[in-house]
Design a protein around this motif. Sequence first.
Motif, mmCIF file in Angstrom:
data_model
loop_
_atom_site.group_PDB
_atom_site.id
_atom_site.type_symbol
_atom_site.label_atom_id
_atom_site.label_comp_id
_atom_site.label_asym_id
_atom_site.label_seq_id
_atom_site.Cartn_x
_atom_site.Cartn_y
_atom_site.Cartn_z
ATOM 1 N N LEU A 177 4.230 4.693 4.613
ATOM 2 C CA LEU A 177 3.352 5.759 5.182
ATOM 3 C C LEU A 177 4.177 7.063 5.211
ATOM 4 O O LEU A 177 5.257 6.928 5.623
ATOM 5 C CB LEU A 177 2.915 5.257 6.688
ATOM 6 N N PRO A 201 -4.886 5.476 -1.120
ATOM 7 C CA PRO A 201 -4.297 4.730 0.134
ATOM 8 C C PRO A 201 -4.970 5.036 1.359
ATOM 9 O O PRO A 201 -4.969 4.089 2.347
ATOM 10 C CB PRO A 201 -3.177 5.827 0.131
ATOM 11 N N THR A 202 -5.939 5.879 1.512
ATOM 12 C CA THR A 202 -6.940 6.056 2.559
ATOM 13 C C THR A 202 -7.818 4.996 2.639
ATOM 14 O O THR A 202 -8.271 4.168 3.512
ATOM 15 C CB THR A 202 -7.697 7.388 2.782
ATOM 16 N N ARG A 218 -6.258 1.890 3.596
ATOM 17 C CA ARG A 218 -5.855 1.864 5.409
ATOM 18 C C ARG A 218 -7.144 1.514 5.907
ATOM 19 O O ARG A 218 -6.979 0.885 6.977
ATOM 20 C CB ARG A 218 -5.582 3.348 5.678
ATOM 21 N N SER A 252 0.957 -1.281 -0.002
ATOM 22 C CA SER A 252 -0.054 -0.101 0.145
ATOM 23 C C SER A 252 1.008 1.235 -0.110
ATOM 24 O O SER A 252 1.882 1.393 0.620
ATOM 25 C CB SER A 252 -0.937 0.024 1.220
ATOM 26 N N PHE A 253 0.773 2.111 -0.959
ATOM 27 C CA PHE A 253 1.623 3.154 -0.954
ATOM 28 C C PHE A 253 0.896 4.589 -1.969
ATOM 29 O O PHE A 253 -0.235 4.068 -2.648
ATOM 30 C CB PHE A 253 2.817 2.967 -1.824
ATOM 31 N N ALA A 254 1.507 5.602 -1.708
ATOM 32 C CA ALA A 254 0.741 6.709 -2.332
ATOM 33 C C ALA A 254 1.698 6.846 -3.722
ATOM 34 O O ALA A 254 2.890 6.332 -3.904
ATOM 35 C CB ALA A 254 1.149 8.034 -1.563
ATOM 36 N N HIS A 314 0.486 9.437 1.941
ATOM 37 C CA HIS A 314 -0.594 8.417 2.092
ATOM 38 C C HIS A 314 -1.729 8.904 2.599
ATOM 39 O O HIS A 314 -2.866 8.254 2.546
ATOM 40 C CB HIS A 314 0.362 7.595 2.847
ATOM 41 N N CYS A 363 2.689 -1.061 4.284
ATOM 42 C CA CYS A 363 2.301 0.210 3.971
ATOM 43 C C CYS A 363 3.330 1.246 4.131
ATOM 44 O O CYS A 363 4.026 1.126 5.044
ATOM 45 C CB CYS A 363 1.232 0.444 4.859
#
Length: 493
Positions: free
Chosen positions: A418, A428-429, A432, A361-363, A422, A416
């Motif tokens: 962060l 990404p939200t 999460r 998980s990443f921006a 993020h 993730c």
Amino acid sequence: MSSPILLLEEVFRTEGLPEFTFVPAPNYNEILLDIRRPGKPVILEGQSGTGKTSCVRRIIAELQDQAATEYLTARNPVHISRIEKIVHEQIAGRFVVDDFHRLSQQLQEQIADVAKLAAEVRDQGDVPKLIIIGINQVGASLIQLVPDIAKRVGIHRILPGRRQEIAELIKSGCERLNIRIMNADAIFDETQGDYWLTQQICQSICSAANVTQTVEERTDVTYDIGDIRRRVVERLRAAYYPAVKDFCRGRRFRPSNDPYFKLLREVGQQESSIVDLNEMANAHPEVRGSINNIKERRLEILIESKPNVALHFYYNADTKSFAIEDPALFYFIKHLDWNQLRQDCGFREHGEDFEFDVALSFAGENRALAAYIAAALLSLDVTVFFDALFEANYLGRAWSAQFTEVFGRKSRFVVCILDIRHSEKIWPTFEREVFAPRIANASVIPIFLDDTKFVGIPRDIVGIHFKFDPTDPDWKKKVDEEIIYKLIDKLSE
């Protein structure tokens, strides 16, 4: 006049062409006619153990036409060079090309072109007479390469022996040895018509009864099929157990990395030694994750990286066809002690079957870092969900539904990356919110790039603190040392 004394291994043969116990396939004469026809390409397909090569050798011996026949196999590098020469120079002669499916796609296409030419001009001059042997669907594959040769090629599928063919095989062998195997009909139930396995079972039955050659007085032979099965499996252990272990342990062993083990165990429960992994994954949800996370690339890489594995297992990543071509190996796998194998491999038991070891998980601003982490983990035989790798898989589907599955239950760990981005970005939200409940069971591993605080992620959670500077020429080395090695240690627990 007394019958000649024959050795047991000459009668029930497990290597080469059976001289005394050969039984023709139901479509033997049709195959003979096509092989006898000058120039006409012939394709024989079917799973291992059905006697394809023995059938061809028997027919050619029966023809007695004095024409030289050259036998070539894709398993031999020298033979592959010879096949290439035959194709490029279109050498006249009769050539048997075995294990066709193991040849490169390019060479298969070239052979198909030569087969087309031979089919078109076979009555006009010398052309290569090609007899192609391979596993299931090799005929259909060849036609797809050159569609317009379908009506000019003899395509035959040799099926396992029926009960009457197997009974004839056993009867022929017993007559040569001057014995009678009691309850011989049960042998078919054990072998399901596999010619090689029938030969092996009969040989083991006789050996256990101290019949090693033709006996003088007619003898009745009894057996216990469970005992015979154990004898056969033990006899095959030295030849196959190392390769089976190498396959199950994967390219890089970790005690929790057992999808290859689960795949092979499931294959051993099938009737056929050739399986479609897409169909198997859909039919067996308990191993769907294991199959899905290795069938795209990892399985092919494993087989290519280990010669001992490549010798015994075949996989076509395009068609998702996995095959155990040696009937002896398939029988060995069907009757393995899988609990013992799991222990010998060093695997630990864990209940769930995850499709991914890690979901990233990443921006978007940190895509370069995420891509490098994904590539590094993949090179270490870790299954990673990295969105760019799976876009084609999810065409037409909603990302929200797929992310809910991936970050919620299909991954063993969520890693993730962060930072402030993020926390600000929509996707990404959303991710999460999906994986936040998993923080309680320690299956979320955060990589902190800054000091941004996140709702639902405790400040005291143990994570990896990393300063990402893409302008640093050594940033990849730092990722290896500060992130990858730690993740591998965690995955190995």
